[in-house]
Write a protein that holds these residues in place. Structure first.
Motif, mmCIF file in Angstrom:
data_model
loop_
_atom_site.group_PDB
_atom_site.id
_atom_site.type_symbol
_atom_site.label_atom_id
_atom_site.label_comp_id
_atom_site.label_asym_id
_atom_site.label_seq_id
_atom_site.Cartn_x
_atom_site.Cartn_y
_atom_site.Cartn_z
ATOM 1 N N SER A 1 0.604 -1.198 -0.112
ATOM 2 C CA SER A 1 -0.010 0.029 0.205
ATOM 3 C C SER A 1 0.807 1.254 -0.217
ATOM 4 O O SER A 1 0.127 2.465 -0.224
ATOM 5 C CB SER A 1 -0.999 0.060 1.418
ATOM 6 N N ALA A 2 2.156 1.199 0.201
ATOM 7 C CA ALA A 2 2.903 2.394 0.103
ATOM 8 C C ALA A 2 3.165 2.754 -1.230
ATOM 9 O O ALA A 2 2.939 2.206 -2.264
ATOM 10 C CB ALA A 2 4.552 1.977 0.625
ATOM 11 N N ASP A 3 3.620 4.155 -1.153
ATOM 12 C CA ASP A 3 3.984 4.969 -2.486
ATOM 13 C C ASP A 3 4.978 4.189 -3.163
ATOM 14 O O ASP A 3 5.940 3.804 -2.545
ATOM 15 C CB ASP A 3 4.426 6.183 -2.082
ATOM 16 N N LYS A 4 4.879 3.990 -4.651
ATOM 17 C CA LYS A 4 5.767 3.352 -5.468
ATOM 18 C C LYS A 4 7.025 3.846 -5.542
ATOM 19 O O LYS A 4 8.097 3.343 -5.437
ATOM 20 C CB LYS A 4 5.110 3.096 -6.808
ATOM 21 N N ALA A 5 7.142 4.965 -5.420
ATOM 22 C CA ALA A 5 8.435 5.922 -5.670
ATOM 23 C C ALA A 5 9.252 5.892 -4.187
ATOM 24 O O ALA A 5 10.302 5.499 -4.238
ATOM 25 C CB ALA A 5 8.128 7.563 -5.877
ATOM 26 N N LEU A 6 8.411 5.736 -3.339
ATOM 27 C CA LEU A 6 9.071 5.295 -1.755
ATOM 28 C C LEU A 6 9.624 3.899 -1.956
ATOM 29 O O LEU A 6 10.872 3.682 -1.350
ATOM 30 C CB LEU A 6 8.267 5.581 -0.876
ATOM 31 N N ILE A 7 8.945 3.090 -2.398
ATOM 32 C CA ILE A 7 9.409 1.727 -2.314
ATOM 33 C C ILE A 7 10.321 1.495 -3.319
ATOM 34 O O ILE A 7 11.496 0.753 -2.660
ATOM 35 C CB ILE A 7 8.245 0.635 -2.842
ATOM 36 N N ARG A 8 10.712 2.256 -4.393
ATOM 37 C CA ARG A 8 11.785 2.205 -5.350
ATOM 38 C C ARG A 8 13.100 2.608 -4.455
ATOM 39 O O ARG A 8 14.129 2.411 -4.559
ATOM 40 C CB ARG A 8 11.493 2.854 -6.367
ATOM 41 N N LYS A 9 12.861 3.745 -3.603
ATOM 42 C CA LYS A 9 13.929 4.459 -3.097
ATOM 43 C C LYS A 9 14.499 3.615 -1.959
ATOM 44 O O LYS A 9 15.656 3.492 -1.939
ATOM 45 C CB LYS A 9 13.297 5.960 -2.389
ATOM 46 N N LEU A 10 13.396 3.006 -1.218
ATOM 47 C CA LEU A 10 13.810 2.022 0.128
ATOM 48 C C LEU A 10 14.570 0.873 -0.691
ATOM 49 O O LEU A 10 15.544 0.352 0.054
ATOM 50 C CB LEU A 10 12.505 1.717 0.608
ATOM 51 N N ASP A 11 14.052 0.226 -1.814
ATOM 52 C CA ASP A 11 14.692 -0.777 -2.424
ATOM 53 C C ASP A 11 16.203 -0.492 -2.731
ATOM 54 O O ASP A 11 17.106 -1.147 -2.604
ATOM 55 C CB ASP A 11 14.019 -1.464 -3.636
#
Length: 151
Positions: free
Chosen positions: A115-125
């Protein structure tokens, strides 16, 4: 003294001895059952510990064979070690599992990740992949060591 009184005293004494023997046997059975219950619980606890240790070793092998991401493997091993051998968190080479856990614990997982923002997930990944890259030699060393560790 009257024979009747003597026989009555003997009968009362025998009844008292019988009652005490009955009480002793009852208490003895309670103690034996409690001991058996304790042994059964210890056996279950030992089996659970052995299962956790086996899981740790399997995850380590999977990391060595690159079947699981090293960050995920570190998180899982750290959590399992909490239950099996928390003293290893501060010992080399095993401390890398805690290091990776601490470095990634702010990252969302499971449903929160979906459910998190995709841009945030890419950054965290990207952050996680950099951590994996930086710590890969230490992670592999710790994985080899824990795979062969005698708990």
């Amino acid at each position: 003294m009257n024979n009747g009184i003597i026989w009555a005293g003997i009968a009362i004494g025998l009844l008292a001895v019988g009652a005490l023997i009955s009480l002793i046997v009852k208490k003895w059975r309670i103690i034996k059952n409690a001991e058996a219950e304790k042994q059964a619980q210890e056996k279950i606890k030992q089996q659970k510990r052995e299962e956790l240790i086996e899981s740790i070793k399997i995850i380590a092998i999977c990391m060595l064979e690159e079947q699981v991401e090293t960050s995920e493997g570190c998180i899982r091993i750290k959590v399992l070690l909490d239950h099996v051998a928390p003293e290893l968190h501060d010992k080399a080479p095993f401390s890398i599992f805690s290091t990776m856990y601490d470095a990634t614990k702010h990252m969302p997982t499971h449903g929160a990740r979906k459910s998190a923002d995709k841009a945030l997930i890419r950054k965290l990944d990207a952050e996680r992949f950099e951590l994996e890259k930086t710590h890969k030699p230490a992670i592999l060393e710790a994985s080899k060591a824990i795979k062969d560790y005698e708990f």
